[in-house]
Each structure stands twice: as structure tokens, then as C-alpha cells.
Write an enzyme that holds these catalytic residues in place. Structure first.
Site, PDB file in Angstrom:
ATOM      1  N   ARG A  65     -43.495  24.338 -23.014  1.00  0.00           N
ATOM      2  CA  ARG A  65     -42.967  24.595 -21.698  1.00  0.00           C
ATOM      3  C   ARG A  65     -41.858  23.665 -21.175  1.00  0.00           C
ATOM      4  O   ARG A  65     -41.095  23.946 -19.993  1.00  0.00           O
ATOM      5  CB  ARG A  65     -44.230  24.374 -20.607  1.00  0.00           C
ATOM      6  N   ASN A 279     -51.318  37.967 -24.576  1.00  0.00           N
ATOM      7  CA  ASN A 279     -50.324  38.937 -25.346  1.00  0.00           C
ATOM      8  C   ASN A 279     -49.995  38.253 -26.437  1.00  0.00           C
ATOM      9  O   ASN A 279     -49.345  37.404 -26.844  1.00  0.00           O
ATOM     10  CB  ASN A 279     -49.276  39.122 -24.316  1.00  0.00           C
ATOM     11  N   ASP A 306     -51.720  29.659 -30.521  1.00  0.00           N
ATOM     12  CA  ASP A 306     -50.911  30.337 -29.896  1.00  0.00           C
ATOM     13  C   ASP A 306     -50.951  29.817 -28.273  1.00  0.00           C
ATOM     14  O   ASP A 306     -51.212  30.493 -27.074  1.00  0.00           O
ATOM     15  CB  ASP A 306     -51.208  32.057 -29.504  1.00  0.00           C
ATOM     16  N   HIS A 310     -50.674  27.256 -18.553  1.00  0.00           N
ATOM     17  CA  HIS A 310     -50.310  27.944 -17.124  1.00  0.00           C
ATOM     18  C   HIS A 310     -50.717  26.907 -15.984  1.00  0.00           C
ATOM     19  O   HIS A 310     -51.641  26.019 -16.401  1.00  0.00           O
ATOM     20  CB  HIS A 310     -50.857  28.981 -17.092  1.00  0.00           C
TER      21      HIS A 310
END
Lengths: 425, 342
Positions: A65, A279, A306, A310
Site C-alpha cells: 500500500r 479477487n 495475497d 484495507h
């Protein structure tokens, strides 16, 4: 620093080691296994009795991020989380803002990761400028700056000619290209696997063919260009089959799978649990079984987290309006150990999929504990029970579906370059 | 900083009931018992007078506030909820909140918390996202009774129940009924809620009719038989539900044209004749005349389209009064528990 790890069960698939012995670490490397070194004075002794000593884990896909989305995570917070998960090396995709398509961004990521001092971070460079799928990125320059591979992430390159040129160029310099194959049109509106459950919940589906068609196209171009390719986070049985066929034909192709695709199916979304919104989506039981088979058979070389941290708002919304991704670094081990519990893999095989397998994908000589090798080590207790809490999570992303649930298997110590970077409290 | 741990994820039907098994939210027909669905229908019947219209006014929700929260445009559904609330003597507030597809949950959450702070007892929610009503009931305002007035493609339970009431009043019990739903099932929250309700109430057969682009094979998993041909699909059915065909479907390569759809699946006199002679025709509205239904059928003797609208008020009165009772009971029980623990 001289470190002595005593009494642990050393499991090192690369060297076919599985026995209780001491590990001597000196000058950042494995100095001895079992046999004491004359004159060795341990500055730090780690008691690993009843625990497993394994090569540090290598995570092929963990989103950091930073730069650009530091409200979701930073290189410091996420590498700290990685260390707590026993991960000593991770690859971060180029989906930062700005995109990692320049040496400057690569350097920024590497510098910040180094300053944080937890886990080794290997940036993945962009395949095309801005990930826009139009112009080739400066791949060779990115590689020289420290990018381990190049990828366009989940930003599909619609134009097959452009993709072919990208692969030809990458092949010129023998760069590894990482694919996260997904057809952008077939997956456009979807938020979960297209099956009976999607119909039941009234959620738009992403069909299995969104992955298989894209993987098939990408494989044909890999074959044509001769590029070294890795397919990340496969979610379908038939995509794994395509990889198996390609490998059988002699293509230089590898693939990995995210741990959640090995454990869960789309049935988890009953109740619209946005924390399972990922996803590629969680798929059918048939896909899960096929992926497990491909893992055992060697078609899938590695298990990755993965990891996608968030902020809270990204998950606190009606399902379709939430952002996909699981914060998975700190639970990678306990989740992966379920595969041993469920007799999918032996513990040795699991450790291989978390260390040696991904190292080989990347062409690294780490992922093992041979004499003289870099001391990237994870010491974990496979029986330790614990509960994941938001307060204890190091990752800025608290978006784990496992919050508040009892977990089994916990990292006790993590060493990177022979330095202790994490110790369980 | 974060409260994701507190986010619970119960299956919708568990979420809808209080500890005594009474309705406290109405989010979906899926998973509810036959007894409960029958109870809703019986309660709705009690709100219908001898002329087949809903009663004038009852004081069941006097002093309580109902907020119509419509994140999607609606005239018909919102109006019937408004009328139902008024007939229950509730105070009603209408809010039309436009949302963009990228609006984040925090906005929705903050909006709802603000409205709750004004003293709302019930939210009637329509939202473009499947699961929105569920999300609100579970993680935003569990102490406010939530009535789902349509969430994405997922559910429209009050529409399904007014259709069940219409069927029951016309046909009696469900046990021997064959019901055909025609058209765009994939995108229809009404169809999903109807399939669950019909199966729970014991209908003999639920048939779905349409092309694969609108009626995928996966819909069989809901407990329905799929037909591609109207003649076979309508053979001997007692009830036909024609669904609205949204015009934007034509732009997304789901159908070649309205005219082709009408030719194959539009309900006209000729196709209606495949069904039983006393079959009734329903449509959740608003209807596209000449697309999914011919005017002569929509306005014909077998049509119950306007009856559905009348029944809608009674059903919404039933659901609102039952849910508020269950919700208030739940809050009382919680307060007692906390008192005992404290």
C-alpha cells in the site's frame, strides 16, 4: 550476532532434513546444524523445544500500500506483520500510487523496507507504464533497480499485440513475468464466483472462464515468446490444469495459489460477509479440490497470502460496494497448517510450499537451511492456540475474516539475515 | 480504531428473528418457516376489508416513526409503504438518497446513524446493492426494525408476499399450484423472493421461463424447473408472473431486441391459452406493454395486476406491525438481560 536455536525440530525440505537439532547462526548465515562449533559463544539463545525450525517463508504476493495508500498500510506496518507471520521475504505488486514503473519508486520501496528493518521486500515492477496496458515500462531498468520480476497485476492488457511485445521484451533480458490472469470483460461487474450461490445471493458473478480464458491466452503468448512466466493466485481447477499441461510441454512456467483459495469456497459468503470478498473470488468445492490436487502434484509451487490490507470503511458496506482483499500475513501459517490437519499435505510439504517453492519461482537460493545459507528462519509452534485480535495485529489492515476466531499454529521467532526481527510476546 | 471484529455475519433468516422466533427485521423470504409466512398472510388478511381493500386506520404503530430510505428511485413501492405506515398510525419520513456506485459504507453508516439519532423505529430500505438491508440490520442499526424494500438483485420480500397473498386469495392453498415466472429472472429480486416463498409454502412446481442470458441454469439450485419455451413452460400452470424487462438489458448483449423477446416470451392471448383456463396473470410492475405483456392480457379478465397493488398495502401493514412488535420485544429482552447482568 551469534544466535543459537536449541531443541527445535528442524524441517528443511531442500536438504531433506527433519530432525531435532540445534541451529547455530553466525554472521547472518547458518554456521552449523546439530554439531556444536568450537568457541561459539551465543549472544542470544532461542529455546525452540517442541517447536519447528523452518526456512523463513517467502510470500509471492503481499500488497504493501505504500506509496499512495498509507491509510491502508505502510511498508513499516506491513513488513512488521509479515515478520509476525514468519515471512522473511515478500514480493509486493506494482499497484502503488505512483505505480512502480520507475527506478525512483522501486528505490523508495526498498529504502523504506530496509529502514523498517523487518522483512526483506522484493518489489515487482510494472510491465507497462502506469499499468495502463499500452506502453512498455522500463523493465530492464526496473530489474537493475531491484525489481525481482515484472507484472501488470490485475490490470489486463487487452491488446494481445501489446502483451506479446511486452513478453518479447521481457524475454530479451530473461525477466520473470508474473501474471494475475483475469479477463476484464468477463469479470467486470462481478463480485463473487459465478455459480449457484451467486444466483442465490443475487450478487453478480465472475465466471470460471474469466480466469481460464485469460490463462489460456497468456500461456499461448508465453509459449510464443519463450518468456519465463509465473501465474499468481490461481483460483480455478481448470486454470491449474492448463498450467500443468504447459509445464508438461516444457514451458518455463510456474504458479502459486493464495491460501484462502485452498481452504474456502463461495459458500462462505452466505451472510454477505465482506471480509471474504476477494479477487479472484472464492470458488466452488470442485475448484478447491482441483487446486489442492495441483498443489500436491507440484503444478502449484507455492502458497501465498495475497495480503491486501484495507481501512475499515473499505469493508463496512453492502457486499458489492466493498473492496476485495484479506489482510493475511499474520494468519498465513495458521491457515496453511489447516492443510496439514486436513491431510492435504505433510508438514514438510507445506513448509516447502511456503519457502523453497517460492524461492525457486524467483530464482533465489534462499528458502532453505543448508550450511552457509542466509539465516532467514522461522520458528513456530504448530500446536499453539491463539485468537486473532485487532489490537494485536501489526498490519494496518484489520480486514481478516478470522478476527475473534481460535487459530492453531503460531510463529514464535523470525530471523532475517541472522537478526531477530520478531519474537512472540 | 476499527470495529471489524464486531461485524457479525449470520445467515439472513437467522438475523430476521428475535429469540422468541418472531420477525424483527424482514430482509428475505429465504429460510423463513411456512408457519411464519402463513402468519404474515393471515395478518395481512386481517387488514383487508370486505371490499378487498386495506382497512382505513389502526393504532398499532402510534407514536412510532418509520423512515423510508430509498437509495434507488421508486414511486410505487415507496407510496405503498407510506400508506401502510399511515394506516398503522405511524409517523412517516421519506428520504430519497442518491448514491453513487462508489459510495462507501461509512457514508451509508453515518447517514443511518444520524437518522436513528432522530428517533427512528423502523427503516424501510431500498438499495442498489445486494445484501444492503442485511448489512444495515446486522452491522449498522440492529436495534431498528429493517424492512427490505428491494436490495440489488437479492430480495424484495414484501413484493413476494403480496404476490403470495394474491395467489392465495384467488386460488386457495398452494399445494397443487404450478407457478410460472417469465422473463429476466437473473436480475430480479422479486423472482428470487417469490421462488423461496412458493417453495416454502408448498407450491407443487415453480417454473422459470426465458433464454439462458436471463434464466441461467444455476437458478435450478433455488428449487425451480427451467423452461426455454413458453408453450412447454406455461402448459397447465395456475399462475403466471411476468417480470418487467429493463430496457438497459438490450444494451448489454443479453437480448437481441425487444421485438424478439416479445415474440418468444411476451405474454399475449395466444401464449396465455397454453396455461389453465382459470390461470391468473400477475406482474410486479411497472409494466412494459408490448414488451413482456400485451395490453389485452394486462387489462384482461385473468389479470390480477391491480389486485396485487391493493394487496401490497395490507401485506406491508402486516410485515411492519409484526417486525416492530418483534423488534420491541427483542429490545425489552436485551434490556432485561443487561439489567440482570448489571
Amino acid at each position: 550476532m551469534n544466535i543459537l536455536i536449541t531443541g527445535g525440530r528442524v524441517i528443511d525440505p531442500a536438504n531433506h532434513v527433519n530432525e531435532v537439532m540445534d541451529v547455530y547462526v553466525q554472521d547472518g548465515r547458518i554456521a552449523s546444524l546439530g554439531a556444536a562449533i568450537p568457541g561459539f559463544v551465543a549472544e542470544l539463545t532461542l529455546d525452540a523445544s517442541g517447536k519447528v525450525v523452518s526456512p523463513g517463508f517467502i510470500d509471492l504476493c503481499a500488497t504493501m500500500r505504500e506509496p499512495g495508500y498509507t491509510h491502508k498500510g505502510t511498508l513499516r506496518s506491513e513488513t512488521h506483520a509479515a515478520a509476525a507471520g514468519g515471512i522473511t521475504t515478500l514480493c509486493c505488486p506494482p499497484t502503488s500510487n505512483p505505480v512502480n514503473d520507475s527506478a525512483a519508486v522501486t528505490k523508495l520501496i526498498s529504502d523504506k523496507a530496509r529502514q523498517a528493518g523487518f522483512t526483506r521486500v522484493l518489489p515487482i515492477g510494472a510491465l507497462t507504464k502506469g499499468l495502463e496496458g499500452e506502453q512498455l515500462a522500463n523493465m530492464q531498468g526496473l530489474s537493475e533497480s531491484g525489481c525481482i520480476a515484472v507484472s501488470n497485476g490485475r490490470n489486463a492488457i487487452r491488446n494481445s499485440l501489446t502483451l506479446m511485445r511486452c513478453l518479447e521484451y521481457a524475454a530479451t533480458f530473461d525477466l520473470l513475468v508474473i501474471f494475475q490472469s483475469q479477463d476484464p470483460d468477463l469479470s467486470a461487474a462481478g463480485v463473487m464466483h459465478d455459480g449457484a450461490n451467486a444466483v442465490r445471493f443475487g450478487l453478480p458473478g465472475i465466471p470460471e472462464t474469466a480466469e481460464t480464458i485469460a490463462v489460456a491466452r497468456d500461456l499461448l503468448l508465453v509459449e510464443q515468446t519463450g518468456v519465463r512466466a509465473h501465474f499468481g493466485q490461481l483460483s480455478t481447477a481448470r486454470a491449474a490444469q492448463l498450467i500443468m499441461d504447459a509445464r508438461a510441454k516444457g514451458l518455463r512456467v510456474t504458479a502459486d495459489v493464495a491460501v484462502h483459495h485452498l481452504l474456502y469456497t463461495d459458500a462462505k459468503l452466505n451472510g454477505f460477509n465482506s471480509l471474504y470478498h476477494v479477487n479472484p473470488p472464492l470458488r466452488s468445492a470442485i475448484d478447491r479440490a482441483g487446486l489442492r490436487e495441483a498443489l500436491l502434484g507440484g503444478t502449484l509451487s507455492a502458497i501465498c497470502s495475497d495480503h491486501q490490507p484495507h481501512d475499515e470503511a473499505a469493508k463496512r458496506a453492502p457486499f458489492g460496494a466493498t473492496e476485495p482483499g484479506i489482510s493475511g500475513l499474520e494468519t498465513l501459517l495458521s491457515q496453511a497448517l489447516l492443510l496439514v490437519e486436513q491431510d492435504v499435505l505433510t508438514l514438510d510439504q507445506l513448509i516447502e510450499k511456503l519457502s523453497l517453492g517460492p524461492a525457486r519461482v524467483l530464482g533465489l537460493d534462499s528458502g532453505q537451511l543448508g550450511l552457509g545459507s542466509v539465516a532467514d528462519i522461522c520458528v513456530f509452534d504448530p500446536e499453539a492456540e491463539w485468537i486473532l485480535t485487532e489490537e494485536a495485529m501489526r498490519s494496518s489492515g484489520k480486514n481478516s475474516p478470522l478476527l475473534g476466531l481460535p487459530l492453531k499454529g503460531r510463529v514464535c521467532y523470525t530471523l532475517v539475515d541472522g537478526e531477530l526481527v520478531y519474537q512472540a510476546s | 480504531m476499527s470495529h471489524l471484529t464486531a461485524m457479525s455475519h449470520a445467515a439472513p433468516h437467522q438475523l430476521q428473528l428475535n429469540e422468541q422466533g418472531q420477525l424483527r427485521h424482514f430482509l428475505t423470504t429465504e429460510g423463513l418457516s411456512r408457519e411464519l409466512l402463513t402468519d404474515i398472510l393471515d395478518t395481512a388478511e386481517s387488514f383487508i376489508d370486505s371490499n378487498g381493500r386495506s382497512v382505513k386506520k389502526v393504532p398499532l404503530m402510534r407514536g412510532l416513526t418509520v423512515v423510508n430510505l430509498f437509495f434507488e428511485n421508486s414511486t410505487r413501492t415507496r407510496s405503498t409503504f407510506e400508506l401502510a405506515a399511515q394506516k398503522l398510525s405511524a409517523d412517516i419520513l421519506n428520504l430519497n438518497i442518491s448514491t453513487s456506485a462508489t459510495a462507501k459504507g461509512e457514508t451509508l453508516q453515518d447517514t443511518l446513524w444520524n437518522i436513528r439519532a432522530m428517533g427512528a423505529d423502523m427503516f424501510v430500505v431500498r438499495h442498489a446493492d445486494s445484501g444492503a438491508a442485511h448489512f444495515i440490520a446486522e452491522n449498522v442499526t440492529p436495534d431498528v426494525a429493517i424492512i427490505n424494500a428491494g436490495d440489488g438483485r437479492h430480495a424484495h420480500p414484501t413484493q413476494a408476499m403480496l404476490d403470495m397473498l394474491t395467489i392465495r386469495r384467488c386460488k386457495g392453498e398452494f399445494g397443487k399450484l404450478k407457478v410460472a415466472i417469465v422473463g429476466d429472472i437473473l436480475h430480479s429480486r422479486v423472482a428470487r423472493s417469490e421462488i423461496h416463498a412458493l417453495n416454502t409454502l408448498g407450491a407443487e412446481e415453480v417454473r422459470l421461463i426465458g433464454p439462458k442470458t436471463l434464466v441461467p441454469d444455476t437458478l435450478q439450485a433455488l428449487g425451480a424447473n427451467i423452461y426455454r419455451d413458453m408453450k412447454q413452460g406455461l402448459k397447465d400452470v395456475d399462475v403466471i408472473v411476468a417480470l418487467r424487462l429493463q430496457k438497459e438489458r438490450m444494451n448489454t448483449a443479453l437480448l437481441p431486441s425487444e421485438s424478439e423477446f416479445f415474440r418468444l416470451y411476451g405474454l399475449n392471448e395466444e401464449k396465455l391459452a397454453y396455461a389453465k383456463p382459470d390461470a391468473i396473470v400477475m406482474h410486479p410492475g411497472p409494466i412494459n406493454r408490448g414488451v413482456e405483456i400485451e395490453s389485452s392480457v394486462a387489462d384482461g379478465e385473468q389479470s390480477r395486476i391491480l389486485t396485487q397493488v391493493s394487496n401490497g398495502i395490507a401485506v406491508r401493514m402486516a410485515v411492519m406491525s409484526m417486525a416492530i412488535t418483534g423488534q420491541l420485544q427483542q429490545q425489552q429482552d436485551l434490556a432485561k438481560q443487561q439489567g440482570a447482568e448489571g
